[in-house]
Design an enzyme around this catalytic site. Structure first.
Site, PDB file in Angstrom:
ATOM      1  N   ASP A 102     -10.464   6.557   4.414  1.00  0.00           N
ATOM      2  CA  ASP A 102     -10.240   7.803   4.568  1.00  0.00           C
ATOM      3  C   ASP A 102     -11.557   8.542   3.540  1.00  0.00           C
ATOM      4  OD1 ASP A 102      -8.299   7.718   5.608  1.00  0.00           O
ATOM      5  OD2 ASP A 102      -6.639   8.504   4.245  1.00  0.00           O
ATOM      6  N   GLY A 105      -7.945   4.376   0.819  1.00  0.00           N
ATOM      7  CA  GLY A 105      -8.601   3.207   2.144  1.00  0.00           C
ATOM      8  C   GLY A 105     -10.419   3.989   2.591  1.00  0.00           C
ATOM      9  N   HIS A 155      -4.128   7.254  13.213  1.00  0.00           N
ATOM     10  CA  HIS A 155      -4.382   6.500  14.413  1.00  0.00           C
ATOM     11  C   HIS A 155      -2.609   5.617  13.612  1.00  0.00           C
ATOM     12  CE1 HIS A 155      -5.771   5.602   9.475  1.00  0.00           C
ATOM     13  NE2 HIS A 155      -5.268   4.574   9.814  1.00  0.00           N
ATOM     14  N   ARG A 156      -2.357   5.965  12.545  1.00  0.00           N
ATOM     15  CA  ARG A 156      -0.921   5.394  11.902  1.00  0.00           C
ATOM     16  C   ARG A 156       0.111   6.565  12.327  1.00  0.00           C
ATOM     17  NH1 ARG A 156      -2.212   5.040   7.439  1.00  0.00           N
ATOM     18  NH2 ARG A 156      -2.402   2.919   7.993  1.00  0.00           N
ATOM     19  N   ASN A 191       1.288  -1.036  -0.477  1.00  0.00           N
ATOM     20  CA  ASN A 191       0.079  -0.167  -0.054  1.00  0.00           C
ATOM     21  C   ASN A 191       0.541   0.571   0.100  1.00  0.00           C
ATOM     22  OD1 ASN A 191      -1.554   2.081   0.837  1.00  0.00           O
ATOM     23  ND2 ASN A 191      -2.801   0.824   1.805  1.00  0.00           N
ATOM     24  N   LYS A 204       0.322   4.204   2.501  1.00  0.00           N
ATOM     25  CA  LYS A 204       0.808   3.867   3.505  1.00  0.00           C
ATOM     26  C   LYS A 204       2.642   4.266   3.758  1.00  0.00           C
ATOM     27  CE  LYS A 204      -1.561  -0.274   5.555  1.00  0.00           C
ATOM     28  NZ  LYS A 204      -0.709  -1.662   5.464  1.00  0.00           N
ATOM     29  N   ASP A 236      -0.425  -3.305  10.351  1.00  0.00           N
ATOM     30  CA  ASP A 236      -1.232  -3.762  10.097  1.00  0.00           C
ATOM     31  C   ASP A 236      -2.667  -3.149  10.524  1.00  0.00           C
ATOM     32  OD1 ASP A 236      -3.064  -5.794   8.493  1.00  0.00           O
ATOM     33  OD2 ASP A 236      -3.605  -6.583  10.297  1.00  0.00           O
TER      34      ASP A 236
HETATM   35  P1  ITT Z   1      -0.389  -4.548   2.909  1.00  0.00           P
HETATM   36  O1  ITT Z   1      -1.880  -5.439   4.641  1.00  0.00           O
HETATM   37  O2  ITT Z   1       0.286  -4.549   2.194  1.00  0.00           O
HETATM   38  O3  ITT Z   1       0.275  -3.013   4.345  1.00  0.00           O
HETATM   39  P2  ITT Z   1      -3.122  -2.958   2.965  1.00  0.00           P
HETATM   40  O4  ITT Z   1      -3.834  -1.936   2.090  1.00  0.00           O
HETATM   41  O5  ITT Z   1      -4.109  -4.665   2.722  1.00  0.00           O
HETATM   42  O6  ITT Z   1      -1.772  -3.586   2.523  1.00  0.00           O
HETATM   43  P3  ITT Z   1      -3.777  -3.315   5.601  1.00  0.00           P
HETATM   44  O7  ITT Z   1      -4.256  -4.877   5.944  1.00  0.00           O
HETATM   45  O8  ITT Z   1      -3.313  -2.612   6.835  1.00  0.00           O
HETATM   46  O9  ITT Z   1      -3.053  -2.535   4.444  1.00  0.00           O
HETATM   47  O10 ITT Z   1      -5.356  -2.280   5.623  1.00  0.00           O
HETATM   48  C1  ITT Z   1      -6.620  -3.008   6.202  1.00  0.00           C
HETATM   49  C2  ITT Z   1      -7.447  -2.113   4.741  1.00  0.00           C
HETATM   50  O11 ITT Z   1      -7.203  -0.786   5.674  1.00  0.00           O
HETATM   51  C3  ITT Z   1      -7.460  -1.566   3.602  1.00  0.00           C
HETATM   52  O12 ITT Z   1      -8.886  -1.961   3.323  1.00  0.00           O
HETATM   53  C4  ITT Z   1      -6.220  -0.145   3.782  1.00  0.00           C
HETATM   54  O13 ITT Z   1      -7.291   0.562   2.943  1.00  0.00           O
HETATM   55  C5  ITT Z   1      -7.047   0.536   4.633  1.00  0.00           C
HETATM   56  N1  ITT Z   1      -6.486   1.056   5.666  1.00  0.00           N
HETATM   57  C6  ITT Z   1      -5.668   0.659   6.000  1.00  0.00           C
HETATM   58  N2  ITT Z   1      -5.222   2.166   6.927  1.00  0.00           N
HETATM   59  C7  ITT Z   1      -5.745   3.553   6.511  1.00  0.00           C
HETATM   60  C8  ITT Z   1      -6.309   4.907   7.069  1.00  0.00           C
HETATM   61  O14 ITT Z   1      -4.910   5.555   6.881  1.00  0.00           O
HETATM   62  N3  ITT Z   1      -6.860   5.342   6.138  1.00  0.00           N
HETATM   63  C9  ITT Z   1      -7.906   4.528   5.346  1.00  0.00           C
HETATM   64  N4  ITT Z   1      -8.164   3.378   4.949  1.00  0.00           N
HETATM   65  C10 ITT Z   1      -6.891   2.792   5.912  1.00  0.00           C
END
Ligand code: ITT
Length: 182
Positions: free
Chosen positions: A144, A142, A167-168, A10, A13, A67
């Protein structure tokens, strides 16, 4: 500058981590799809992923894995650890359509950043409260556009503003403090 490898598919991130750690760490993305174990704990998922990704490389560059998930209070924290699957299958617009039917639309974003250098593995948590709204804004990624905090969705904020609250951002702040003290 100390190199730090962010293992994720992603790029949103990575943008946030780069902006946050800029000048202190040289953040590079490793687009590696580590095994996401089945668990209710973001920390267990992230720590397992970090160790797997570290072991998959034969250098000593420390890695971080993040995560994250969206937890909607009125539906027992759904989609939580399954947020990625739900984004891919249902999509953000339809998550809003489901949330629209709820009286209480309060939600939280949670994130765990796991760090490992092969010897030490540590996890850092961050969370932010908000509520689910109809999609607004075209920044971020995502969920947002449907997550509102203090009158603005995360997609209406620039990266710096989102990091200051998110959160991040909170998890990265703890990681940065911990790294600075080592
Ligand atoms: P990786 O596992 O490869 O890091 P991912 O996008 O699958 O990528 P996650 O499993 O951590 O990452 O994310 C879970 C979901 O939450 C995913 O659909 C993201 O788009 C969303 N997400 C994570 N952080 C977010 C944020 O800061 N704002 C909006 N959506 C977020």
């Amino acid at each position: 500058m100390q190199p730090l490898r962010f293992v994720t598919t992603n790029s949103g991130k990575v943008r946030e981590a780069e902006e946050y750690l800029e000048g202190r760490y040289d953040v590079e993305q490793l687009d590696y799809d580590y095994t996401e174990i089945q668990s209710d704990s973001l920390a267990d998922i992230a720590a397992h992923g970090a160790r797997e990704a570290f072991d998959a490389r034969d250098d000593d560059v420390p890695v971080i894995v993040d995560d994250a998930g969206l937890f909607v209070n009125a539906v027992g924290g759904f989609p939580g650890p399954y947020s990625s699957y739900v984004e891919d299958t249902l999509g953000v617009e339809r998550v809003w359509r489901v949330a629209e039917t709820l009286d209480n639309r309060r939600a939280a974003f949670r994130c765990t950043v796991a760090f490992t250098d092969g010897e030490t593995t540590e996890t850092f948590d961050g969370a932010v409260q908000g509520r689910i709204v109809a999609p607004r804004g075209d920044g971020g990624f995502g969920y947002d556009p449907i997550f509102e905090h203090d009158g603005e969705t995360f997609a209406e904020m620039n990266t710096e503003a989102k990091n200051a609250l998110s959160h991040r951002g909170r998890a990265l702040a703890k990681l940065a403090d911990w790294l600075a003290e080592r």
